[in-house]
Design a protein around this motif. Sequence first.
Motif, short mmCIF file in Angstrom:
data_model
loop_
_atom_site.label_atom_id
_atom_site.label_comp_id
_atom_site.label_asym_id
_atom_site.label_seq_id
_atom_site.Cartn_x
_atom_site.Cartn_y
_atom_site.Cartn_z
N VAL A 96 -2.58 5.19 11.03
CA VAL A 96 -3.01 5.50 12.67
C VAL A 96 -2.32 7.24 12.63
O VAL A 96 -1.78 8.02 12.04
CB VAL A 96 -2.21 5.25 13.07
CG1 VAL A 96 -1.86 6.13 15.11
CG2 VAL A 96 -2.41 4.19 13.74
N LEU A 97 -3.48 7.74 13.02
CA LEU A 97 -2.98 9.66 13.13
C LEU A 97 -2.85 10.14 14.86
O LEU A 97 -4.17 10.04 15.72
CB LEU A 97 -4.55 10.19 12.92
CG LEU A 97 -4.67 11.70 12.75
CD1 LEU A 97 -3.29 12.85 11.91
CD2 LEU A 97 -5.89 12.57 12.27
N THR A 115 -9.21 15.06 11.30
CA THR A 115 -9.60 13.73 11.73
C THR A 115 -10.32 13.92 10.85
O THR A 115 -10.63 12.38 9.80
CB THR A 115 -10.53 13.69 12.79
OG1 THR A 115 -9.64 13.84 13.83
CG2 THR A 115 -11.60 12.68 12.85
N ARG A 116 -11.66 14.79 10.02
CA ARG A 116 -12.33 14.63 9.25
C ARG A 116 -11.27 14.12 7.46
O ARG A 116 -12.00 13.24 7.16
CB ARG A 116 -12.81 16.33 8.90
CG ARG A 116 -14.10 16.13 9.91
CD ARG A 116 -14.54 18.11 9.16
NE ARG A 116 -15.55 17.66 8.57
CZ ARG A 116 -15.83 19.24 7.15
NH1 ARG A 116 -15.59 20.23 8.67
NH2 ARG A 116 -16.60 19.11 6.86
N ARG A 117 -10.11 14.64 7.68
CA ARG A 117 -9.29 14.59 6.35
C ARG A 117 -9.50 13.32 6.75
O ARG A 117 -9.20 12.50 4.83
CB ARG A 117 -7.63 15.19 6.21
CG ARG A 117 -6.94 15.43 5.26
CD ARG A 117 -5.78 16.18 5.37
NE ARG A 117 -5.07 15.71 6.80
CZ ARG A 117 -4.37 14.76 7.24
NH1 ARG A 117 -4.43 13.53 6.44
NH2 ARG A 117 -4.35 14.54 8.24
N LEU A 118 -8.73 12.43 7.22
CA LEU A 118 -7.75 11.29 6.89
C LEU A 118 -9.40 10.33 7.14
O LEU A 118 -9.27 9.71 6.67
CB LEU A 118 -7.32 10.69 8.82
CG LEU A 118 -6.72 8.85 8.20
CD1 LEU A 118 -5.96 8.91 7.59
CD2 LEU A 118 -6.42 9.08 9.93
N LEU A 119 -10.68 10.74 7.64
CA LEU A 119 -11.83 9.62 7.84
C LEU A 119 -12.04 9.40 6.40
O LEU A 119 -12.17 8.87 5.62
CB LEU A 119 -12.70 10.26 8.96
CG LEU A 119 -12.70 9.99 9.98
CD1 LEU A 119 -14.06 10.65 10.79
CD2 LEU A 119 -12.71 8.41 10.15
N ASP A 122 1.04 2.58 8.20
CA ASP A 122 0.57 4.46 7.91
C ASP A 122 0.51 5.36 9.48
O ASP A 122 -0.81 5.22 9.80
CB ASP A 122 -0.26 4.74 6.69
CG ASP A 122 -0.60 5.84 6.24
OD1 ASP A 122 0.67 6.80 5.99
OD2 ASP A 122 -1.28 6.45 6.66
N TRP A 123 1.51 6.07 9.40
CA TRP A 123 0.94 7.24 10.84
C TRP A 123 1.59 8.49 10.43
O TRP A 123 2.38 9.13 9.95
CB TRP A 123 2.20 6.08 12.02
CG TRP A 123 3.43 6.43 11.77
CD1 TRP A 123 4.50 5.78 11.00
CD2 TRP A 123 3.88 7.86 11.64
NE1 TRP A 123 5.64 5.71 10.53
CE2 TRP A 123 5.63 7.12 11.51
CE3 TRP A 123 3.86 8.42 12.61
CZ2 TRP A 123 7.38 7.76 11.83
CZ3 TRP A 123 5.34 9.43 12.66
CH2 TRP A 123 6.72 9.56 12.39
N ILE A 141 -9.53 6.96 4.19
CA ILE A 141 -9.71 5.88 4.42
C ILE A 141 -11.26 5.39 4.06
O ILE A 141 -11.03 4.22 4.16
CB ILE A 141 -9.39 5.76 5.72
CG1 ILE A 141 -8.36 5.92 6.48
CG2 ILE A 141 -9.50 4.10 6.33
CD1 ILE A 141 -7.92 6.25 7.99
N LEU A 142 -12.36 6.19 4.27
CA LEU A 142 -13.43 5.70 4.24
C LEU A 142 -14.38 6.16 2.78
O LEU A 142 -14.67 5.16 2.43
CB LEU A 142 -14.56 6.21 5.62
CG LEU A 142 -14.39 5.27 7.06
CD1 LEU A 142 -15.07 5.97 7.78
CD2 LEU A 142 -13.54 3.70 6.53
N HIS A 143 -13.41 7.20 2.73
CA HIS A 143 -14.20 8.03 0.77
C HIS A 143 -13.13 8.22 -0.05
O HIS A 143 -12.79 9.36 -0.30
CB HIS A 143 -15.27 8.99 1.36
CG HIS A 143 -16.00 8.83 2.28
ND1 HIS A 143 -17.34 7.93 1.41
CD2 HIS A 143 -16.72 9.21 3.45
CE1 HIS A 143 -18.07 7.74 2.46
NE2 HIS A 143 -17.94 8.49 3.94
N PRO A 144 -12.08 7.38 -0.29
CA PRO A 144 -11.03 7.37 -0.99
C PRO A 144 -11.30 8.11 -2.40
O PRO A 144 -10.20 8.99 -2.85
CB PRO A 144 -9.96 6.12 -1.39
CG PRO A 144 -11.94 4.92 -0.77
CD PRO A 144 -12.06 5.16 -0.22
N ALA A 145 -12.26 7.56 -2.74
CA ALA A 145 -12.41 8.61 -4.03
C ALA A 145 -13.12 10.09 -4.54
O ALA A 145 -12.41 10.67 -4.90
CB ALA A 145 -13.36 7.26 -5.15
N ALA A 146 -13.49 10.10 -2.58
CA ALA A 146 -13.73 11.98 -3.05
C ALA A 146 -13.17 12.56 -1.61
O ALA A 146 -12.58 13.65 -2.12
CB ALA A 146 -14.71 11.67 -1.71
N ALA A 147 -11.68 11.79 -1.79
CA ALA A 147 -10.71 12.89 -0.37
C ALA A 147 -9.48 13.31 -1.05
O ALA A 147 -9.42 13.76 -2.74
CB ALA A 147 -9.44 10.96 0.40
#
Length: 248
Positions: free
Chosen positions: A165-166, A235-239, A194-195, A242-248
């Motif tokens: 959650v953000l 928002t971009r960072r959390l996405l 996780d918030w 969550i959705l691209h963990p290898a590239a975060a």
Amino acid sequence: MDDAVLRDVEYSHEDTRMVGAVVAPPGAENAPGVLLVHDAFGLGDDMFAVARGLVRLGYAVFAADVWGDRTRPATQDEIGPLIGAMVSDRTRWTGRVGAAHAAASEQPELDGARLVGLGYCFGGSSVLEYLRTGGRLRGAISIHGGLDLLDPQADWSAADPSGHVLVCTGADDPMATADQRATLEAGLRQARVDWEFDLYSDTRHAFTSPQADSSPTPDVVAYNPRSAARSWAATRRLLAEILHPAAA
């Protein structure tokens, strides 16, 4: 991205017809996606602008139509009864978000197992309420959500503890007071999700909306471009996490 896929999608909940939309990169198939829930003004140009911004980042988007029939209220006299009908019947409210989630999962462009809910104002309240009642999303991002719409006595035990959650909100938003933020935090702690809270100074409700720059009630609603940019970056960072963990 002018060549993005843009397609209306009809779906329903109980006896209400909804007209949502897919907005996706060309050739997208089973892509990580965002369930976008509109603000009080319905699924209109502002929400499609957000969707196109997400497409430029590589995400497929399903834009929900919670009001039904692509209703776009223009005044507070129209908005009040619509929000009131949802708050007074939370099962119907979360059912409409759930119907959008189901419709999103059926679209070939989106991977139904990799969806994050993103909502603005009323939509921010909606994604939090949906997560609280068991909606199985990877995460929920609330941008200047009306925390006053959430039930202060709500039970968060049904929330998926694997969710994230953000909450991006203004320190001076009368619809997201310190007490309301504390109540939400307590619920998130109960759910063991996780918030993260991003709290912006000198920032009121609807701070991402340029139309709020001429608000007749600037002590309640006001555009703040710096806070808008910060919430988009968050928002971009959390996405990405969550959705691209290898590239975060």
